[in-house]
Design an enzyme around this catalytic site. Structure first.
Site, PDB file in Angstrom:
ATOM      1  N   ARG A 180      -3.159  -4.869  -0.376  1.00 43.62           N
ATOM      2  CA  ARG A 180      -4.192  -4.506   0.592  1.00 43.62           C
ATOM      3  C   ARG A 180      -3.681  -3.425   1.543  1.00 43.62           C
ATOM      4  O   ARG A 180      -2.521  -3.433   1.937  1.00 43.62           O
ATOM      5  CB  ARG A 180      -4.633  -5.735   1.393  1.00 43.62           C
ATOM      6  CG  ARG A 180      -5.239  -6.826   0.543  1.00 43.62           C
ATOM      7  CD  ARG A 180      -5.773  -7.962   1.407  1.00 43.62           C
ATOM      8  NE  ARG A 180      -4.706  -8.649   2.118  1.00 43.62           N
ATOM      9  CZ  ARG A 180      -4.057  -9.706   1.650  1.00 43.62           C
ATOM     10  NH1 ARG A 180      -4.347 -10.169   0.448  1.00 43.62           N
ATOM     11  NH2 ARG A 180      -3.118 -10.299   2.367  1.00 43.62           N
TER      12      ARG A 180
ATOM     13  N   ASP B  82      -4.452  -1.193   5.289  1.00 40.40           N
ATOM     14  CA  ASP B  82      -5.068  -1.348   6.604  1.00 40.40           C
ATOM     15  C   ASP B  82      -6.188  -0.338   6.815  1.00 40.40           C
ATOM     16  O   ASP B  82      -6.365   0.605   6.043  1.00 40.40           O
ATOM     17  CB  ASP B  82      -4.025  -1.139   7.707  1.00 40.40           C
ATOM     18  CG  ASP B  82      -2.938  -2.196   7.687  1.00 40.40           C
ATOM     19  OD1 ASP B  82      -3.202  -3.306   7.207  1.00 40.40           O
ATOM     20  OD2 ASP B  82      -1.832  -1.896   8.161  1.00 40.40           O
TER      21      ASP B  82
ATOM     22  N   TYR C 183       5.109   3.389  -0.505  1.00 40.19           N
ATOM     23  CA  TYR C 183       4.286   4.131   0.444  1.00 40.19           C
ATOM     24  C   TYR C 183       5.034   5.369   0.920  1.00 40.19           C
ATOM     25  O   TYR C 183       6.268   5.400   0.945  1.00 40.19           O
ATOM     26  CB  TYR C 183       3.969   3.274   1.676  1.00 40.19           C
ATOM     27  CG  TYR C 183       2.948   2.186   1.483  1.00 40.19           C
ATOM     28  CD1 TYR C 183       1.630   2.349   1.929  1.00 40.19           C
ATOM     29  CD2 TYR C 183       3.289   0.976   0.896  1.00 40.19           C
ATOM     30  CE1 TYR C 183       0.696   1.338   1.793  1.00 40.19           C
ATOM     31  CE2 TYR C 183       2.359  -0.041   0.754  1.00 40.19           C
ATOM     32  CZ  TYR C 183       1.067   0.148   1.204  1.00 40.19           C
ATOM     33  OH  TYR C 183       0.144  -0.862   1.063  1.00 40.19           O
TER      34      TYR C 183
ATOM     35  N   ARG D 292       3.923   0.831   9.372  1.00 37.69           N
ATOM     36  CA  ARG D 292       3.519   1.562  10.567  1.00 37.69           C
ATOM     37  C   ARG D 292       4.398   1.203  11.768  1.00 37.69           C
ATOM     38  O   ARG D 292       4.668   2.051  12.624  1.00 37.69           O
ATOM     39  CB  ARG D 292       2.043   1.298  10.855  1.00 37.69           C
ATOM     40  CG  ARG D 292       1.111   1.900   9.805  1.00 37.69           C
ATOM     41  CD  ARG D 292      -0.311   1.389   9.950  1.00 37.69           C
ATOM     42  NE  ARG D 292      -0.856   1.707  11.252  1.00 37.69           N
ATOM     43  CZ  ARG D 292      -2.030   1.233  11.698  1.00 37.69           C
ATOM     44  NH1 ARG D 292      -2.732   0.403  10.919  1.00 37.69           N
ATOM     45  NH2 ARG D 292      -2.479   1.567  12.878  1.00 37.69           N
TER      46      ARG D 292
END
Length: 293
Positions: free
Chosen positions: A45, A47, A105, A192
């Protein structure tokens, strides 16, 4: 199926009642192609505001359609900020989430004095000069299996904060500073929060040992700010070679000049990798929360 999306106008991947999501939009488009409801399962998933260039999903087709029909039919029914890249048949035991060996990522920072225009939706702007070398050195404390409680969101629902980071690199390409990170899985806001801490190091506000110190604290309240979602891109999901998923250049497109392809790097010989490859004698590692992504 591999899906690419610009997450700017979505609440994230997961379907929600009160806001638009990538999952709901994709399922609606596929349902029109199949003329029946379709439920998809994703590799991980994302954000709100986060992008993806290789989000792997699987679904049980309720009607027979060719791979070409799925791709072109879905894209004809999707908005311009979501696209299906390819579709391939897989074995019945394939699961996009539970059989993923790694997720990767890239966090993109545009490091220049003036605010961005063309890149404003897919990179985070930092006007102060960043020392990418210091950021890379500080980030190496995160490699390996650790308790990442200091880097998880307050509302994270994962039962375990333990994750195995395979590698993390911070490099500069002109005005771009890129944080490239791969792990077995990630906690809510984990990347993040890592990016926010690394920017503090890059600005010279914190020392090289800052991230190592945060790891030992295991307290999110002691961490730095959460970096914006617009700079984060989900670029790869890696599976066992037996599934023969198509390989493709890693995104985002602004980093295409790097020339790396999906699955190009090796994986560590960890309990989770052995377990998900189905190797003889492999057991599910207790430290890995199979329900989180």
């Amino acid at each position: 199926m591999a899906v690419e999306y610009d997450g700017t106008h979505y609440c994230g991947w997961q379907r929600l009642k009160q806001a638009p999501s990538v999952q709901e939009t994709l399922e609606t488009a596929l349902g029109r192609v199949a003329a029946a409801p379709v439920q998809v399962h994703c590799s991980g998933r994302t954000d709100s505001g986060v992008h993806a260039t290789r989000q792997i999903v699987h679904f049980d087709a309720p009607a027979p359609r060719s791979t070409k029909a799925w791709v072109y039919g879905a894209n004809a029914n999707l908005p311009r900020d979501i696209a299906v890249r390819w579709v391939a048949p897989v074995a019945a035991d394939f699961h996009a989430r539970f059989l993923a060996l790694a997720r990767r990522y890239r966090y993109v920072i545009l490091n220049q004095p003036s605010r961005p225009v063309l890149e404003r939706a897919n990179a985070t702007w930092c006007r102060e000069p960043l020392n990418a070398g210091r950021m890379h050195e500080a980030a190496q404390a995160l490699v390996g299996e650790h308790d990442f409680s200091s880097f998880r969101a307050a509302g994270c629902q994962s039962k375990s904060a333990t994750r195995h980071v395979h590698f993390i690199e911070v490099k500069r390409y002109g005005t771009l500073v890129v944080i490239d990170i791969q792990a077995n899985a990630f906690l809510h806001h984990m990347i993040r929060n890592i990016a926010g801490a690394l920017v503090a190091v890059g600005r010279g506000e914190e020392g090289i040992g800052y991230l190592a110190h945060l790891l030992t604290l295991r307290d999110r309240a002691q961490g730095n700010v959460t970096a914006p979602g617009c700079g984060l891109h989900f670029v790869d999901s890696i599976y066992d070679e037996r599934f023969e998923l198509p390989r493709e250049p890693l995104g985002p497109s602004m980093l295409g000049f790097l020339g790396e392809w999906s699955g190009e790097r090796g994986l560590p010989d960890s309990p989770m990798v052995r377990y998900r490859r189905g190797l003889p004698g492999a057991r599910h590692p207790a430290s890995i929360d199979a329900t989180s992504s």
